[in-house]
Design an enzyme around this catalytic site. Structure first.
Site, PDB file in Angstrom:
ATOM      1  N   SER A  15      -4.714 -10.420   2.305  1.00  0.00           N
ATOM      2  CA  SER A  15      -5.693 -10.080   3.463  1.00  0.00           C
ATOM      3  C   SER A  15      -6.379  -8.926   2.878  1.00  0.00           C
ATOM      4  O   SER A  15      -6.090  -8.040   2.196  1.00  0.00           O
ATOM      5  CB  SER A  15      -5.011 -10.120   4.790  1.00  0.00           C
ATOM      6  OG  SER A  15      -4.181  -9.053   4.703  1.00  0.00           O
ATOM      7  N   VAL A  58       6.404  -3.513  -1.839  1.00  0.00           N
ATOM      8  CA  VAL A  58       5.880  -2.452  -2.733  1.00  0.00           C
ATOM      9  C   VAL A  58       6.790  -1.139  -2.540  1.00  0.00           C
ATOM     10  O   VAL A  58       6.839  -0.345  -3.594  1.00  0.00           O
ATOM     11  CB  VAL A  58       4.574  -2.178  -2.315  1.00  0.00           C
ATOM     12  CG1 VAL A  58       3.579  -3.083  -2.836  1.00  0.00           C
ATOM     13  CG2 VAL A  58       4.429  -1.495  -0.820  1.00  0.00           C
ATOM     14  N   CYS A  84      -4.024  -1.784  -2.357  1.00  0.00           N
ATOM     15  CA  CYS A  84      -4.389  -1.945  -0.979  1.00  0.00           C
ATOM     16  C   CYS A  84      -3.436  -2.006  -0.188  1.00  0.00           C
ATOM     17  O   CYS A  84      -4.002  -2.168   0.912  1.00  0.00           O
ATOM     18  CB  CYS A  84      -5.460  -2.957  -1.124  1.00  0.00           C
ATOM     19  SG  CYS A  84      -7.037  -2.791  -2.138  1.00  0.00           S
ATOM     20  N   SER A 146      -7.620   6.815   3.053  1.00  0.00           N
ATOM     21  CA  SER A 146      -8.748   6.559   4.253  1.00  0.00           C
ATOM     22  C   SER A 146      -9.224   7.948   4.484  1.00  0.00           C
ATOM     23  O   SER A 146      -8.889   8.932   4.199  1.00  0.00           O
ATOM     24  CB  SER A 146      -7.622   6.169   5.212  1.00  0.00           C
ATOM     25  OG  SER A 146      -8.141   6.149   6.604  1.00  0.00           O
ATOM     26  N   TYR A 159      -0.213   7.819   9.936  1.00  0.00           N
ATOM     27  CA  TYR A 159      -1.188   7.345   8.845  1.00  0.00           C
ATOM     28  C   TYR A 159      -1.905   8.376   8.014  1.00  0.00           C
ATOM     29  O   TYR A 159      -2.037   8.103   6.848  1.00  0.00           O
ATOM     30  CB  TYR A 159      -2.191   6.693   9.810  1.00  0.00           C
ATOM     31  CG  TYR A 159      -3.217   5.736   8.994  1.00  0.00           C
ATOM     32  CD1 TYR A 159      -2.530   4.524   7.973  1.00  0.00           C
ATOM     33  CD2 TYR A 159      -4.683   6.053   9.003  1.00  0.00           C
ATOM     34  CE1 TYR A 159      -3.633   3.783   7.487  1.00  0.00           C
ATOM     35  CE2 TYR A 159      -5.339   5.270   8.272  1.00  0.00           C
ATOM     36  CZ  TYR A 159      -5.060   4.115   7.342  1.00  0.00           C
ATOM     37  OH  TYR A 159      -5.939   3.433   6.704  1.00  0.00           O
ATOM     38  N   PHE A 192     -13.538  -0.502   8.645  1.00  0.00           N
ATOM     39  CA  PHE A 192     -13.629  -1.918   7.991  1.00  0.00           C
ATOM     40  C   PHE A 192     -13.165  -3.026   8.643  1.00  0.00           C
ATOM     41  O   PHE A 192     -12.241  -3.065   9.428  1.00  0.00           O
ATOM     42  CB  PHE A 192     -12.988  -2.058   6.215  1.00  0.00           C
ATOM     43  CG  PHE A 192     -14.154  -1.228   5.403  1.00  0.00           C
ATOM     44  CD1 PHE A 192     -14.428  -2.356   4.333  1.00  0.00           C
ATOM     45  CD2 PHE A 192     -14.377  -0.095   5.279  1.00  0.00           C
ATOM     46  CE1 PHE A 192     -15.276  -1.756   3.279  1.00  0.00           C
ATOM     47  CE2 PHE A 192     -15.224   0.348   4.322  1.00  0.00           C
ATOM     48  CZ  PHE A 192     -15.806  -0.644   3.445  1.00  0.00           C
ATOM     49  N   THR A 194     -10.912  -5.533   8.584  1.00  0.00           N
ATOM     50  CA  THR A 194      -9.477  -5.832   8.135  1.00  0.00           C
ATOM     51  C   THR A 194      -8.708  -6.092   9.303  1.00  0.00           C
ATOM     52  O   THR A 194      -8.997  -5.622  10.287  1.00  0.00           O
ATOM     53  CB  THR A 194      -8.925  -4.745   7.369  1.00  0.00           C
ATOM     54  OG1 THR A 194      -8.753  -3.453   8.106  1.00  0.00           O
ATOM     55  CG2 THR A 194      -9.982  -4.353   6.046  1.00  0.00           C
TER      56      THR A 194
END
Length: 253
Positions: A15, A58, A84, A146, A159, A192, A194
């Site tokens: 995605s 991951v 990503c 980011s 984050y 974005f 997403t």
């Protein structure tokens, strides 16, 4: 690097930015191995673009090793790796009920930072053994940070910390791999289209977009993918983080 005919690895490929990147690389002639935890969606995307689905976690060294080996067996060792995969978690460091849940903080760091390092290091191990191409280049790794890495807002501690780590990996990794002709770059997207941002309340999105100078809209995943292709093509780009954000600068809240 001309991506045509080259093997590529893209994480978070089911995605958002990863899917757009895998699609763009495949359209440009690359042989793409798609990595993501969402096996069902990943398989559908891989079939759609003519790539190879390699479901994996991951954060697991063994899982990534198996996924990279699957891609290597099908396409040869990858010269392109784009990371990503990522998640977000909002919350105060100390909220009404006390300190932030440590497991929640750790999960974000595990996926965003350690997951990126895990895939980058294992992909690089293959790249460093490949034959040189033009100008001695062997490969390119593109990680995703980011703008929150530099202007983390209230409630973004987990984050921001994870993405700050990703940004900080760029230069030391580029310096380490430079003698063998492997470049390392990083992209810092703004707001974005997403799944990560689609879940935000409209008033929150409107407030963020009001801070964007131009264009006053959400970024498109395809625009991220275009930058990936540009980085691959321009050998001089190395050891740097590029903001892709419409000149937005985040305020504390």
């Amino acid at each position: 690097m001309d991506v045509k005919g080259q093997a590529a690895i893209v994480t978070g490929a089911a995605s958002g930015l990863g899917r757009a990147t895998a699609t763009a690389l495949a359209a440009a002639g690359a042989k793409v191995t798609l990595l993501d935890r969402d096996a069902e969606t990943l398989d559908a995307v891989a079939k759609e673009i003519g790539g190879l689905a390699a479901p994996c976690d991951v954060t697991s060294a063994d899982s990534v090793k198996e996924a990279i080996a699957k891609g290597r067996d099908a396409h040869g060792a990858a010269r392109i790796c784009v990371n990503c995969a990522g998640v977000v978690h909002g919350g105060r460091i100390v909220g009404r009920e006390g300190p932030m849940d440590l497991d929640a903080f750790s999960r974000v760091v595990q996926i965003n930072l350690i997951g990126t390092f895990n895939v980058m290091s294992q992909a690089a191990a293959d790249m460093l053994t490949l034959e040189e191409q033009d100008e001695g280049e062997r490969g390119v790794i593109i990680n995703t940070t980011s703008i929150a890495a530099f202007e983390g807002q209230f409630g973004q501690s987990a984050y921001s910390a994870s993405k700050g780590g990703v940004a900080s990996l760029t230069l030391p990794a580029a310096r380490e791999f430079a003698p063998k002709g492997v470049r390392v770059m990083c992209i810092a997207p703004g707001i974005f289209e997403t799944p990560m941002f689609n879940g935000l309340p409209q008033e929150t999105l409107d407030a963020l977009l009001a801070k964007t100078l131009f264009p006053k809209r959400l970024g498109k995943p395809e625009e991220y993918a275009k930058l990936v292709l540009s980085i691959c093509a321009n050998t001089m780009l190395n050891g740097e983080t590029i903001r892709l954000d419409g000149a937005i600068r985040l305020e504390p809240r």
